[in-house]
Design a protein around this motif. Structure first.
Motif, PDB file in Angstrom:
ATOM      1  N   VAL A  95      15.522  57.716   4.246  1.00  0.00           N
ATOM      2  CA  VAL A  95      14.821  56.569   4.465  1.00  0.00           C
ATOM      3  C   VAL A  95      16.244  56.096   5.019  1.00  0.00           C
ATOM      4  N   GLU A 102      10.217  52.110   6.878  1.00  0.00           N
ATOM      5  CA  GLU A 102       9.327  51.237   6.115  1.00  0.00           C
ATOM      6  C   GLU A 102       8.743  51.712   5.104  1.00  0.00           C
ATOM      7  N   LYS A 103       7.901  52.947   5.535  1.00  0.00           N
ATOM      8  CA  LYS A 103       7.416  53.681   3.941  1.00  0.00           C
ATOM      9  C   LYS A 103       7.470  55.801   4.637  1.00  0.00           C
ATOM     10  N   TYR A 105       5.952  58.780   3.445  1.00  0.00           N
ATOM     11  CA  TYR A 105       5.037  59.448   2.500  1.00  0.00           C
ATOM     12  C   TYR A 105       4.908  60.678   2.463  1.00  0.00           C
ATOM     13  N   GLU A 156       1.333  51.157   9.110  1.00  0.00           N
ATOM     14  CA  GLU A 156       0.657  51.489   8.293  1.00  0.00           C
ATOM     15  C   GLU A 156      -0.974  51.784   8.137  1.00  0.00           C
ATOM     16  N   ILE A 165       4.871  58.628  -2.631  1.00  0.00           N
ATOM     17  CA  ILE A 165       5.490  57.607  -1.966  1.00  0.00           C
ATOM     18  C   ILE A 165       6.812  56.866  -2.218  1.00  0.00           C
ATOM     19  N   GLY A 167       9.617  54.068  -0.949  1.00  0.00           N
ATOM     20  CA  GLY A 167       9.380  52.894  -0.180  1.00  0.00           C
ATOM     21  C   GLY A 167      10.678  52.739   0.457  1.00  0.00           C
TER      22      GLY A 167
END
Length: 168
Positions: A95, A102-103, A105, A156, A165, A167
């Motif tokens: 990240v 953005e995200k 997973y 997304e 998850i 962020g």
């Protein structure tokens, strides 16, 4: 690290199973999965249940175990297990240094509590640093002995099947 705090290998396996994922399990399936005797698994399940770390529920004749999410140490144990597995560090690096993430997973088998030796990651973002991604995949394999498979997505999805998850 974890083995210096928790001396039972079976207890470590149970903690990893229940506190790294939203898992449940029953005695015989856990013994088979861990390649341990049902007696050693039963002893550790009883200890963790008596300590309030696991809840049990009867499904027919089978007693099903799950992590007790309302236990005061649930978050701390989950964080410790996650750090032990190295996932926090991996996701934080992804990240922080991959670009416009953005995200992120964790999806696939690992997100569902099955350690197959592969960790699948779905990254959502644009203009990601793919050279750095290859470097991270190699370093993660060296450190965790787990292959990292990365799926890239610019937007997304409406529903992601993963349960972990992070962020950006």
């Amino acid at each position: 690290m974890l083995s210096s705090i928790v001396t039972s290998k079976t207890r470590i396996k149970l903690l990893l199973k229940f506190f790294s994922h939203n898992n449940s399990g029953y005695l015989r399936s856990l013994a088979k999965e861990f390649d341990e005797s049902t007696n050693s698994v039963r002893v550790e399940l009883n200890r963790l249940t008596e300590a309030g770390l696991l809840n049990t529920e009867d499904e027919g004749k089978t007693k099903v175990y799950r992590a007790n999410k309302s236990h005061p140490f649930f978050e701390e144990i989950s964080n410790m297990v996650s750090k032990f597995l190295g996932l926090d560090e991996l996701m934080e690096k992804i990240v922080r240094r991959m670009g416009a993430v953005e995200k992120a997973y964790i999806v696939g088998d690992y997100a569902h509590g099955k350690d197959t030796g592969e960790i699948e990651v779905l990254l959502i973002g644009k203009n990601l640093d793919l050279k750095y991604l290859d470097f991270l995949k190699d370093k993660t394999y060296e450190k965790l002995q787990r292959k990292v498979i990365v799926h890239l997505q610019e937007e997304e999805l409406e529903e992601v099947k993963g349960i972990m998850i992070f962020g950006g």
